[in-house]
Motif scaffolding. Structure first.
Motif, PDB file in Angstrom:
ATOM      1  N   VAL A   1       0.818  -1.219   0.000  1.00  0.00           N
ATOM      2  CA  VAL A   1       0.000   0.000   0.000  1.00  0.00           C
ATOM      3  C   VAL A   1       0.854   1.273   0.000  1.00  0.00           C
ATOM      4  CG1 VAL A   1      -0.225   0.032   2.545  1.00  0.00           C
ATOM      5  CG2 VAL A   1      -2.031   1.037   1.146  1.00  0.00           C
ATOM      6  N   LEU A   2       2.063   1.171   0.533  1.00  0.00           N
ATOM      7  CA  LEU A   2       2.944   2.337   0.611  1.00  0.00           C
ATOM      8  C   LEU A   2       3.485   2.771  -0.748  1.00  0.00           C
ATOM      9  CD1 LEU A   2       4.538   4.024   2.920  1.00  0.00           C
ATOM     10  CD2 LEU A   2       6.378   2.413   2.509  1.00  0.00           C
TER      11      LEU A   2
ATOM     12  N   ARG B   1      -5.804   0.023   0.993  1.00  0.00           N
ATOM     13  CA  ARG B   1      -5.938   0.831   2.213  1.00  0.00           C
ATOM     14  C   ARG B   1      -7.317   0.583   2.855  1.00  0.00           C
ATOM     15  NH1 ARG B   1      -3.202   6.039   4.495  1.00  0.00           N
ATOM     16  NH2 ARG B   1      -4.721   6.507   6.065  1.00  0.00           N
TER      17      ARG B   1
ATOM     18  N   LEU C   1      -7.354  -1.169  11.984  1.00  0.00           N
ATOM     19  CA  LEU C   1      -6.627  -0.175  12.784  1.00  0.00           C
ATOM     20  C   LEU C   1      -7.596   0.821  13.415  1.00  0.00           C
ATOM     21  CD1 LEU C   1      -3.703   0.157  10.283  1.00  0.00           C
ATOM     22  CD2 LEU C   1      -3.524  -0.708  12.613  1.00  0.00           C
TER      23      LEU C   1
ATOM     24  N   THR D   1       4.933  -4.658   4.140  1.00  0.00           N
ATOM     25  CA  THR D   1       4.810  -3.204   4.266  1.00  0.00           C
ATOM     26  C   THR D   1       4.445  -2.813   5.694  1.00  0.00           C
ATOM     27  OG1 THR D   1       4.065  -3.075   1.977  1.00  0.00           O
ATOM     28  CG2 THR D   1       3.573  -1.180   3.374  1.00  0.00           C
ATOM     29  N   MET D   2       3.425  -3.466   6.226  1.00  0.00           N
ATOM     30  CA  MET D   2       2.968  -3.116   7.582  1.00  0.00           C
ATOM     31  C   MET D   2       4.015  -3.497   8.616  1.00  0.00           C
ATOM     32  SD  MET D   2       0.194  -1.656   6.944  1.00  0.00           S
ATOM     33  CE  MET D   2      -0.981  -1.494   8.257  1.00  0.00           C
TER      34      MET D   2
ATOM     35  N   GLY E   1       9.289  12.587   2.818  1.00  0.00           N
ATOM     36  CA  GLY E   1       8.366  11.849   1.961  1.00  0.00           C
ATOM     37  C   GLY E   1       8.925  11.909   0.552  1.00  0.00           C
TER      38      GLY E   1
ATOM     39  N   ARG F   1       8.551  11.393  -3.529  1.00  0.00           N
ATOM     40  CA  ARG F   1       7.529  11.402  -4.582  1.00  0.00           C
ATOM     41  C   ARG F   1       8.160  11.484  -5.971  1.00  0.00           C
ATOM     42  NH1 ARG F   1       5.297  10.865  -0.357  1.00  0.00           N
ATOM     43  NH2 ARG F   1       3.408  11.870   0.415  1.00  0.00           N
TER      44      ARG F   1
ATOM     45  N   PRO G   1       4.454  14.743  11.438  1.00  0.00           N
ATOM     46  CA  PRO G   1       5.221  13.510  11.664  1.00  0.00           C
ATOM     47  C   PRO G   1       4.596  12.293  10.983  1.00  0.00           C
ATOM     48  CG  PRO G   1       4.004  14.113  13.643  1.00  0.00           C
ATOM     49  CD  PRO G   1       3.857  15.252  12.684  1.00  0.00           C
ATOM     50  N   PHE G   2       3.284  12.377  10.695  1.00  0.00           N
ATOM     51  CA  PHE G   2       2.607  11.259  10.036  1.00  0.00           C
ATOM     52  C   PHE G   2       2.193  11.610   8.602  1.00  0.00           C
ATOM     53  CE2 PHE G   2       1.898  10.607  14.608  1.00  0.00           C
ATOM     54  CZ  PHE G   2       2.436   9.332  14.742  1.00  0.00           C
ATOM     55  N   GLY G   3       2.808  12.634   8.039  1.00  0.00           N
ATOM     56  CA  GLY G   3       2.383  13.071   6.714  1.00  0.00           C
ATOM     57  C   GLY G   3       1.062  13.820   6.841  1.00  0.00           C
TER      58      GLY G   3
ATOM     59  N   ILE H   1      -2.316  10.036   4.798  1.00  0.00           N
ATOM     60  CA  ILE H   1      -1.663  10.169   6.102  1.00  0.00           C
ATOM     61  C   ILE H   1      -1.398   8.762   6.640  1.00  0.00           C
ATOM     62  CG2 ILE H   1      -3.827  10.196   7.437  1.00  0.00           C
ATOM     63  CD1 ILE H   1      -2.516  12.462   9.131  1.00  0.00           C
TER      64      ILE H   1
ATOM     65  N   ILE I   1      -1.363   5.318   7.980  1.00  0.00           N
ATOM     66  CA  ILE I   1      -2.511   4.476   8.346  1.00  0.00           C
ATOM     67  C   ILE I   1      -2.401   4.021   9.812  1.00  0.00           C
ATOM     68  CG2 ILE I   1      -1.498   2.263   7.668  1.00  0.00           C
ATOM     69  CD1 ILE I   1      -4.120   1.463   6.400  1.00  0.00           C
ATOM     70  N   GLY I   2      -1.177   4.025  10.332  1.00  0.00           N
ATOM     71  CA  GLY I   2      -0.969   3.534  11.713  1.00  0.00           C
ATOM     72  C   GLY I   2      -0.704   4.651  12.709  1.00  0.00           C
TER      73      GLY I   2
ATOM     74  N   PHE J   1      -2.331   4.022  16.076  1.00  0.00           N
ATOM     75  CA  PHE J   1      -1.706   2.812  16.624  1.00  0.00           C
ATOM     76  C   PHE J   1      -0.302   3.147  17.168  1.00  0.00           C
ATOM     77  CE2 PHE J   1       0.812  -0.981  16.534  1.00  0.00           C
ATOM     78  CZ  PHE J   1      -0.036  -2.062  16.696  1.00  0.00           C
ATOM     79  N   GLY J   2       0.481   3.834  16.356  1.00  0.00           N
ATOM     80  CA  GLY J   2       1.868   4.147  16.740  1.00  0.00           C
ATOM     81  C   GLY J   2       1.921   5.004  17.992  1.00  0.00           C
TER      82      GLY J   2
HETATM   83  C1  HEM Z   1       5.600   6.560  15.368  1.00  0.00           C
HETATM   84  C2  HEM Z   1       5.184   5.810  14.440  1.00  0.00           C
HETATM   85  C3  HEM Z   1       4.998   6.190  13.005  1.00  0.00           C
HETATM   86  C4  HEM Z   1       5.419   7.277  12.273  1.00  0.00           C
HETATM   87  C5  HEM Z   1       6.205   8.475  12.766  1.00  0.00           C
HETATM   88  C6  HEM Z   1       4.955   7.091  10.915  1.00  0.00           C
HETATM   89  C7  HEM Z   1       5.141   8.005   9.876  1.00  0.00           C
HETATM   90  C8  HEM Z   1       4.562   7.894   8.635  1.00  0.00           C
HETATM   91  C9  HEM Z   1       4.605   8.904   7.610  1.00  0.00           C
HETATM   92  C10 HEM Z   1       5.315  10.263   7.713  1.00  0.00           C
HETATM   93  C11 HEM Z   1       3.906   8.455   6.539  1.00  0.00           C
HETATM   94  C12 HEM Z   1       3.636   9.207   5.246  1.00  0.00           C
HETATM   95  C13 HEM Z   1       4.883   9.291   4.405  1.00  0.00           C
HETATM   96  C14 HEM Z   1       4.733  10.173   3.170  1.00  0.00           C
HETATM   97  O1  HEM Z   1       3.901  11.084   3.108  1.00  0.00           O
HETATM   98  O2  HEM Z   1       5.501   9.934   2.245  1.00  0.00           O
HETATM   99  C15 HEM Z   1       3.443   7.120   6.865  1.00  0.00           C
HETATM  100  C16 HEM Z   1       2.717   6.298   6.026  1.00  0.00           C
HETATM  101  C17 HEM Z   1       2.402   4.996   6.324  1.00  0.00           C
HETATM  102  N1  HEM Z   1       2.551   4.365   7.537  1.00  0.00           N
HETATM  103 FE1  HEM Z   1       3.325   5.168   9.217  1.00  0.00          FE
HETATM  104  N2  HEM Z   1       4.290   5.904  10.848  1.00  0.00           N
HETATM  105  C18 HEM Z   1       4.286   5.330  12.094  1.00  0.00           C
HETATM  106  C19 HEM Z   1       3.691   4.147  12.457  1.00  0.00           C
HETATM  107  C20 HEM Z   1       3.058   3.300  11.607  1.00  0.00           C
HETATM  108  C21 HEM Z   1       2.430   2.062  11.994  1.00  0.00           C
HETATM  109  C22 HEM Z   1       2.334   1.558  13.440  1.00  0.00           C
HETATM  110  C23 HEM Z   1       1.964   1.477  10.851  1.00  0.00           C
HETATM  111  C24 HEM Z   1       1.226   0.187  10.680  1.00  0.00           C
HETATM  112  C25 HEM Z   1       0.450  -0.311  11.628  1.00  0.00           C
HETATM  113  C26 HEM Z   1       2.306   2.357   9.747  1.00  0.00           C
HETATM  114  C27 HEM Z   1       2.041   2.116   8.413  1.00  0.00           C
HETATM  115  C28 HEM Z   1       2.113   3.074   7.412  1.00  0.00           C
HETATM  116  C29 HEM Z   1       1.649   2.851   6.053  1.00  0.00           C
HETATM  117  C30 HEM Z   1       1.114   1.554   5.484  1.00  0.00           C
HETATM  118  C31 HEM Z   1       1.816   4.062   5.377  1.00  0.00           C
HETATM  119  C32 HEM Z   1       1.424   4.357   3.929  1.00  0.00           C
HETATM  120  C33 HEM Z   1      -0.027   4.812   3.906  1.00  0.00           C
HETATM  121  C34 HEM Z   1      -0.571   5.113   2.531  1.00  0.00           C
HETATM  122  O3  HEM Z   1       0.196   5.415   1.636  1.00  0.00           O
HETATM  123  O4  HEM Z   1      -1.795   5.074   2.367  1.00  0.00           O
HETATM  124  N3  HEM Z   1       2.966   3.441  10.240  1.00  0.00           N
HETATM  125  N4  HEM Z   1       3.843   6.813   8.143  1.00  0.00           N
END
Ligand code: HEM
Length: 427
Positions: A82-83, A94, A101, A234-235, A305, A307, A364-366, A371, A373-374, A377-378
């Protein structure tokens, strides 16, 4: 177009060597050239943007002009994960995974998070020296595998540890950046071991009884084993390497800021009153959240990120033509002096309620539809693991100097060495 003059180039190089991290050089370029610049390296010249206006463009308003799928080892490894997919394919995967989640699952997840944290820490002997980068990884791995795929990998850790580290190394920046087709020797066996391990989990689940977890959602969606493997890998990587970095940086920051450390332990003791942090929410002191947020501001586990631009984009300072690689820098956005006071200092109180930041300055999570998906959770995991470890152990920092290593995530290297002393705080 913003130009990098020779003096800026010299300063960037000096910062690279001083900080032992390209982040030092990027900070110099951001400060001297602006929120838009191009890295002028031979065969690798991505555009870098930062700050709220650019973040909003990349993540929301002009996101249709970029693809997540790039031609790099991340895509080679995660295939249709999915990433690294776009459009309908991405949205379908997704949508299949998102329900697992949902907050309604967090009660059960919290129990696993607590149990696996105790499992790892109970192997420590009193006054032992541990590396919190390694211990955090063990905890995060055990948690992600049990919550999402229903398997307890405690006994398998020795077998899958190296393959997982190899997979992370495979997608980390390296010489392939300059020479895309450079032979990647020394990975095949470990990557195959990891694939076999995931396929075994899928086969066992198909043959056994259904469970209520993310793996089950993938199976029930009638995806092929190969596509399920892509989502699991991925996950597994996105969901544990990030949490590992977050926990390790937080321990490093607490170790180097004894007053915050002490206040946090006191606040946790008071709010928990000797009980384990056994519910997803409702027990945590505000300072815990503030510390976690500030840790992700200074050291965002995902610091950029990545792209691929498919239609020309305009930014303040210049344009990025179709076909180029574009990075939006979370790290630089989080230290932009126009939006953050004392940007390089650790001040958790800046996240106190009542204070707010302009949108897209803290990402921090985009952001936008893709954004993380976790994200929930995180953050829940970080709260439970930190609260539990600080409740049950006293952590004495041993090495205060680390540098930010740009791997798949930003990691404190060479590690976060701490002496752990058992506390008698439980009722
Ligand atoms: C502190 C923990 C975490 C941080 C800081 C973090 C950060 C990020 C960021 C910044 C992105 C977007 C990146 C972009 O825009 O290029 C992202 C996407 C993603 N993260 Fe996290 N993440 C964390 C935890 C998690 C966890 C726990 C999971 C799974 C359970 C997860 C799964 C994903 C997935 C699958 C994507 C892609 C989503 C998509 O494109 O639809 N992440 N994460």
């Amino acid at each position: 177009m913003n130009i990098i003059d020779p003096e800026t180039g010299r300063q960037a190089l000096a910062a690279l060597l001083r900080e032992r991290s390209p982040l030092g050089a990027l900070k110099v370029l951001y400060a001297r050239v602006g929120r838009f610049f191009q890295i002028p390296l031979p065969t690798f010249h991505p555009f870098v943007v930062g700050g709220p206006d650019a973040n909003r463009k990349v993540l929301v308003s002009e996101r249709k002009k970029v693809l997540w799928r790039n031609t790099d080892p991340v895509t080679d490894l995660l295939r249709d994960g999915v990433l690294v997919t776009d459009g309908e394919m991405h949205d379908h995967y997704r949508a299949v995974m998102e329900p697992a989640l949902h907050a309604s699952f967090f009660g059960a997840y919290t129990k696993t998070m607590l149990a696996q944290t105790d499992r790892v820490s109970s192997a420590w002997t009193n006054a032992q020296t541990v590396d919190m980068l390694v211990e955090s990884r063990k905890i995060a791995l055990l948690i992600i595998m049990e919550t999402l795929f229903g398997v307890d990998v405690w006994n398998d850790l020795p077998r899958i540890w190296t393959p997982i580290l190899k997979a992370i190394q495979y997608i980390s920046p390296g010489m392939w950046i300059f020479w895309r087709r450079i032979p990647r020797l020394g990975y095949k066996k470990d990557l195959q071991t990891l694939d076999d391990y995931l396929h075994r989990i899928i086969t066992d689940r198909r043959a056994g009884s259904p469970k209520k977890d993310l793996l089950q959602h993938l199976i029930d969606a009638r995806l092929s084993d190969e596509v399920i493997r892509d989502q699991m890998l991925t996950m597994l990587i996105a969901g544990h390497d990030t949490s590992t970095a977050l926990l390790a940086w937080t321990f490093h920051l607490l170790g180097t800021h004894p007053q915050v450390h002490e206040r946090l332990v006191l606040a946790l003791d008071e709010s928990l009153g000797g009980q384990a942090p056994s519910a997803p929410s409702g027990w945590q002191p505000r300072l815990l959240d503030e510390v976690i947020k500030e840790s992700m501001r200074l050291y965002p586990p995902i610091h950029i990120g990545n792209r691929r631009v498919i239609a020309d984009m305009e930014f303040e300072g210049g344009s990025v033509p179709e076909g180029e690689r574009l990075f939006y820098s979370i790290y630089l956005s989080h230290r932009d002096p126009e939006y953050w006071e004392a940007p390089d200092e650790f001040i958790p109180e800046r996240f106190s309620s009542g204070r707010s930041q302009p949108p897209f300055t803290y990402v921090p999570f985009g952001g936008g539809p893709r954004i993380c998906i976790g994200a929930a959770f995180g953050q829940a995991e970080a709260r439970i693991v930190l609260a539990r470890l600080l409740q049950t152990y006293k952590f004495i920092p041993l090495n205060k100097k680390v540098h930010a290593h740009m791997g798949a995530t930003l990691e404190p290297r060479p590690g976060v060495m701490m002496r752990v002393l058992k506390r008698e705080t439980l009722t």
